[in-house]
Write an enzyme that holds these catalytic residues in place. Sequence first.
Site, PDB file in Angstrom:
ATOM      1  N   ASP A 236      71.229  47.452  92.550  1.00  0.00           N
ATOM      2  CA  ASP A 236      71.050  48.820  92.100  1.00  0.00           C
ATOM      3  C   ASP A 236      71.758  48.924  90.747  1.00  0.00           C
ATOM      4  O   ASP A 236      72.571  48.069  90.390  1.00  0.00           O
ATOM      5  CB  ASP A 236      71.673  49.763  93.132  1.00  0.00           C
ATOM      6  CG  ASP A 236      71.692  51.199  92.672  1.00  0.00           C
ATOM      7  OD1 ASP A 236      70.630  51.720  92.296  1.00  0.00           O
ATOM      8  OD2 ASP A 236      72.790  51.793  92.673  1.00  0.00           O
TER       9      ASP A 236
ATOM     10  N   ASP B 136      72.854  52.461  88.771  1.00  0.00           N
ATOM     11  CA  ASP B 136      73.837  53.541  88.663  1.00  0.00           C
ATOM     12  C   ASP B 136      74.812  53.510  89.834  1.00  0.00           C
ATOM     13  O   ASP B 136      74.406  53.562  90.997  1.00  0.00           O
ATOM     14  CB  ASP B 136      73.125  54.895  88.625  1.00  0.00           C
ATOM     15  CG  ASP B 136      72.290  55.070  87.367  1.00  0.00           C
ATOM     16  OD1 ASP B 136      72.876  55.159  86.278  1.00  0.00           O
ATOM     17  OD2 ASP B 136      71.055  55.089  87.476  1.00  0.00           O
TER      18      ASP B 136
ATOM     19  N   THR C 200      66.298  49.924  90.492  1.00  0.00           N
ATOM     20  CA  THR C 200      66.897  51.234  90.258  1.00  0.00           C
ATOM     21  C   THR C 200      65.909  52.370  90.471  1.00  0.00           C
ATOM     22  O   THR C 200      64.693  52.192  90.299  1.00  0.00           O
ATOM     23  CB  THR C 200      67.462  51.313  88.820  1.00  0.00           C
ATOM     24  OG1 THR C 200      67.978  52.625  88.578  1.00  0.00           O
ATOM     25  CG2 THR C 200      66.397  50.999  87.779  1.00  0.00           C
ATOM     26  N   SER C 201      66.431  53.533  90.811  1.00  0.00           N
ATOM     27  CA  SER C 201      65.607  54.735  90.936  1.00  0.00           C
ATOM     28  C   SER C 201      65.369  55.403  89.586  1.00  0.00           C
ATOM     29  O   SER C 201      64.613  56.372  89.507  1.00  0.00           O
ATOM     30  CB  SER C 201      66.282  55.738  91.895  1.00  0.00           C
ATOM     31  OG  SER C 201      66.357  55.204  93.192  1.00  0.00           O
TER      32      SER C 201
ATOM     33  N   LYS D 113      63.693  55.056  97.001  1.00  0.00           N
ATOM     34  CA  LYS D 113      64.712  54.848  98.037  1.00  0.00           C
ATOM     35  C   LYS D 113      64.904  56.147  98.818  1.00  0.00           C
ATOM     36  O   LYS D 113      64.870  57.223  98.225  1.00  0.00           O
ATOM     37  CB  LYS D 113      66.039  54.423  97.389  1.00  0.00           C
ATOM     38  CG  LYS D 113      65.953  53.122  96.589  1.00  0.00           C
ATOM     39  CD  LYS D 113      67.267  52.853  95.854  1.00  0.00           C
ATOM     40  CE  LYS D 113      67.156  51.629  94.956  1.00  0.00           C
ATOM     41  NZ  LYS D 113      68.402  51.357  94.207  1.00  0.00           N
TER      42      LYS D 113
ATOM     43  N   ASP E  14      75.467  51.127  96.122  1.00  0.00           N
ATOM     44  CA  ASP E  14      76.610  52.036  96.235  1.00  0.00           C
ATOM     45  C   ASP E  14      76.272  53.324  96.955  1.00  0.00           C
ATOM     46  O   ASP E  14      77.160  53.996  97.457  1.00  0.00           O
ATOM     47  CB  ASP E  14      77.157  52.390  94.841  1.00  0.00           C
ATOM     48  CG  ASP E  14      76.295  53.428  94.152  1.00  0.00           C
ATOM     49  OD1 ASP E  14      76.806  54.525  93.867  1.00  0.00           O
ATOM     50  OD2 ASP E  14      75.114  53.150  93.907  1.00  0.00           O
TER      51      ASP E  14
END
Length: 226
Positions: free
Chosen positions: A19, A21, A112-113, A144, A169
């Site tokens: 991931d 961020d 990543t989103s 996600k 995270d």
Amino acid sequence: MSVKESAVFDRPYRAFLFDMDGTLLNSIAAAERVWAAWARRHGLDVEAFLGTIHGVRAIDTINRQALPGVDAQAEARGITEAEIEDVEGVLAIPGAVAFLQSLPAHRWAVVTSAPKALALRRMHAAGLVPPAVMITAEDVASGKPDPACYLLGAQRLGVPIGECLVFEDAPVGIRAGEAAGADVLVVTSAHGEPMVTDHPTIASYDRVHVQCDAAGSLRLRPSTPA
């Protein structure tokens, strides 16, 4: 920093999926500045709302509010543009730059989103070199905690998901990694409060390193304190 004893330090992996961020870089302050302004414009409880934004695609966050008369696609584009403009305080998680540099280039990906333009902007701001494989918000129909993003990341690296270690995270990302069928390691550096998780955790990358064997397997090792 302490590293939980865990099977992730005992087994070989063929690839790592990160991931971004909160996992490779800390963008919390910048993201919350942009989203707080958006929430105020729409009359939302800012404090309660900000707890829901992390690890999720902007379009999914906006759709979840079910605000009448709101064009979610247009609002998401506006959020992305504002976040690209505001990277003040975006920093790499301690040790992340050196850790990524130690990995074979074809054995890791970012999942990543964030939209791709924002992901590249934040990685550049944090001093991180983007990998060849990046899975971003545009690459999946469902974000996600749907596992599609991690499954796609493994596919593009040419590695079975069961031979990947996911670094995460946020709860939604952890659930995505679990649902994909990967082992999960939780990075807690950006957490304001302790996270309760059954997964192993690291506070930063400073006290872990990677060994690559002759077969090309990656093994995560706790580093000995200097």
